[in-house]
Write a protein that holds these residues in place. Structure first.
Motif, PDB file in Angstrom:
ATOM      1  N   SER A   1     -36.506  -7.557  -0.446  1.00 29.95           N
ATOM      2  CA  SER A   1     -35.385  -7.163   0.405  1.00 29.95           C
ATOM      3  C   SER A   1     -35.810  -6.229   1.527  1.00 29.95           C
ATOM      4  CB  SER A   1     -34.297  -6.489  -0.437  1.00 29.95           C
ATOM      5  OG  SER A   1     -34.784  -5.310  -1.047  1.00 29.95           O
ATOM      6  N   ARG A   2     -37.095  -5.924   1.608  1.00 26.83           N
ATOM      7  CA  ARG A   2     -37.696  -5.086   2.647  1.00 26.83           C
ATOM      8  C   ARG A   2     -37.211  -3.635   2.598  1.00 26.83           C
ATOM      9  NH1 ARG A   2     -35.751  -8.881   6.060  1.00 26.83           N
ATOM     10  NH2 ARG A   2     -35.055  -7.310   7.560  1.00 26.83           N
ATOM     11  N   LEU A   3     -36.686  -3.202   1.461  1.00 31.52           N
ATOM     12  CA  LEU A   3     -36.312  -1.798   1.318  1.00 31.52           C
ATOM     13  C   LEU A   3     -37.562  -0.912   1.294  1.00 31.52           C
ATOM     14  CD1 LEU A   3     -33.473  -2.071  -1.356  1.00 31.52           C
ATOM     15  CD2 LEU A   3     -33.223  -1.654   1.086  1.00 31.52           C
ATOM     16  N   ALA A   4     -38.632  -1.408   0.690  1.00 32.41           N
ATOM     17  CA  ALA A   4     -39.890  -0.659   0.689  1.00 32.41           C
ATOM     18  C   ALA A   4     -40.449  -0.540   2.104  1.00 32.41           C
ATOM     19  CB  ALA A   4     -40.905  -1.353  -0.223  1.00 32.41           C
ATOM     20  N   GLU A   5     -40.255  -1.579   2.906  1.00 36.02           N
ATOM     21  CA  GLU A   5     -40.710  -1.532   4.297  1.00 36.02           C
ATOM     22  C   GLU A   5     -39.976  -0.436   5.077  1.00 36.02           C
ATOM     23  OE1 GLU A   5     -40.412  -4.496   8.179  1.00 36.02           O
ATOM     24  OE2 GLU A   5     -40.527  -5.347   6.157  1.00 36.02           O
ATOM     25  N   ASP A   6     -38.665  -0.340   4.873  1.00 40.24           N
ATOM     26  CA  ASP A   6     -37.880   0.714   5.533  1.00 40.24           C
ATOM     27  C   ASP A   6     -38.344   2.099   5.090  1.00 40.24           C
ATOM     28  OD1 ASP A   6     -36.445  -1.242   6.771  1.00 40.24           O
ATOM     29  OD2 ASP A   6     -34.675  -1.070   5.499  1.00 40.24           O
ATOM     30  N   LEU A   7     -38.632   2.231   3.804  1.00 46.72           N
ATOM     31  CA  LEU A   7     -39.118   3.510   3.285  1.00 46.72           C
ATOM     32  C   LEU A   7     -40.380   3.952   4.013  1.00 46.72           C
ATOM     33  CD1 LEU A   7     -38.853   3.490  -0.628  1.00 46.72           C
ATOM     34  CD2 LEU A   7     -38.009   5.258   0.907  1.00 46.72           C
TER      35      LEU A   7
END
Length: 440
Positions: A77-83
């Motif tokens: 979900s690319r939440l790690a990318e945003d982090l």
């Protein structure tokens, strides 16, 4: 043929099959079944169906696919990318700020999932090119990404800790509590190393240029930090807090984490049928691989015990100088060397069952031993030539990154992990204080 000779042939046969390219699970099962049959005939395996049934119905092991789902959901979900992007912007003014951001994301991802591949691949895809573009040394860039990805193997919830709890007969919650401070200790040592590079070798870890940082105002950055960083932290607190606080069992907390990661993806507008399908497929394949090895390890361990392998190992340890401490150091050395050639799950289900009865009978605190083993196994992801973190990063690295850069970059972090392991050996309270304070 003597049983002890068969036990040695079984271990040697396993390594021979592994070297020839036979999958780990099949190598375990074939070597165990053949040597067990030669030693005792079919009678030894009357217990095998019960052992396999015990694996697939183990309630604690149900946490594995749930935590895997949780980590893969944060990745897909690319939440790690945003982090990573948000924390990188917040710390970009420091020398080594982007590297520090990668370490902090490694801590958060480790505490959210415990999956090395997800963290290394995500950080490699997102951060490696920007690091190189901004003038970071190639080796430092690769080392930080690989080392940060391995933090998920010691910071709970960790797949390593769950399987060690099953192998050693310890509570998962106890190992989670015991691993919390050692995991933070290693993270702190990584941070100190990067800060040291910023002071002693600033050209290897330059700060982000000021004009690039000023593109986002402080107010906007603060809002982004609250929106992007706080939800994963809340999820981590909910999962680990419910386990350590005694509110939920690890499996129940894992289900909470899996559901929470899906809610975070939904709240960010990134939960779709395609994402859910990718997450489910990745969770199924990873879980199937782990459980296949667990099942195939049963005939191996059953045959090894039946052939008297444990007594042979005990006799070998009797010749180790230094008493009990010398034996523990000898075990750490064996695990470290095996980490150059084998995966952590192979080491856990082959080497550990041979050695652990010695320490259990000596009355050693098995929680402390488990955390020593977990920290040691963490290095197996970094040690060449078969460290999985190295493979994960090489698979997503740009062409200008050569294998030598990756090897050169991880060496300092391997040394740091050995320093952390030494501190844990000489100061067991780092691991045992929190479980004792809780009363476990």
């Amino acid at each position: 043929m003597e049983n002890d000779v068969l036990a040695m042939l079984m271990v040697g046969g396993f390594f021979l099959l592994l070297i020839t390219g036979i999958p780990v699970g099949i190598s375990l099962a074939v070597s165990g079944l053949v040597c067990g049959y030669l030693g005792f005939g079919p009678g030894l395996f009357n217990l095998l169906p019960a052992r396999v049934y015990g694996v697939v119905t183990n309630y604690t092991l149900l946490a594995l696919p749930l935590f895997i789902f949780m980590g893969v959901m944060l990745e897909k979900s690319r939440l790690a990318e945003d982090l990573l992007e948000t924390i990188g912007l917040a710390m970009g003014g420091l020398r080594g700020g982007m590297a520090l951001a990668i370490i902090l994301v490694g801590v958060l991802m480790g505490a959210s999932s415990g999956i090395v591949g997800a963290t290394v691949v995500t950080a490699g895809l997102i951060a490696l090119r920007p690091l190189i573009k901004r003038g970071y040394d190639h080796g430092v860039s690769c080392g930080v990404i690989c080392a940060s990805g391995t933090l998920g193997q010691i910071i709970p919830p960790s797949l390593v800790l769950i399987l060690l709890a099953d192998i050693m007969g310890e509570s998962v919650g106890t190992l989670f509590a015991a691993a919390l401070f050692p995991g933070l200790l290693l993270s702190g040592l990584f941070v100190l190393y990067v800060l040291g590079l910023g002071l002693l070798a600033p050209k290897t870890v330059p700060a982000i240029p000021q004009d690039e940082r000023q593109a986002l105002s402080r107010g906007e950055l603060a809002k982004r930090l609250v929106k992007v960083v706080l939800p994963p932290i809340g999820l981590v607190i909910a999962v680990l807090g419910s386990i350590i606080g005694g509110v939920a069992a690890p499996t129940e907390a894992a289900s909470l984490g899996a559901f929470g990661s899906a809610l975070l993806a939904l709240a960010s507008g990134r939960l779709s049928w395609n994402v859910l399908r990718q997450v489910s497929r990745a969770t199924l394949s990873t879980s199937a691989m782990v459980f296949f090895i667990l099942i195939c390890s049963q005939p191996f361990s059953l045959s090894f015990r039946g052939l008297g392998g444990e007594h042979m190992v005990q006799e070998m340890f009797a010749f180790v100088p230094g008493g009990l401490e010398g034996q523990i150091l000898f075990l750490m050395l064996i695990l470290f060397v095996l980490g150059f050639f084998l995966e952590w799950i192979e080491i856990s289900y082959i080497a550990l069952p041979m050695f652990l009865p010695i320490f259990a009978s000596a009355g050693v605190d098995m929680t402390w031993i488990a955390i020593l083993v977990a920290v040691n196994l963490q290095t197996s992801f970094l040690t060449p030539p078969f460290g999985w973190a190295l493979f994960f990063l090489k698979g997503v690295a740009p062409p200008e990154i050569i294998t030598g850069d990756i090897y050169r970059g991880v060496v300092p972090f391997i040394m740091i992990q050995l320093v952390g392991l030494s501190m844990l050996f000489f100061f067991p309270g780092i691991a045992t204080w929190l479980p004792n304070a809780i009363g476990w």
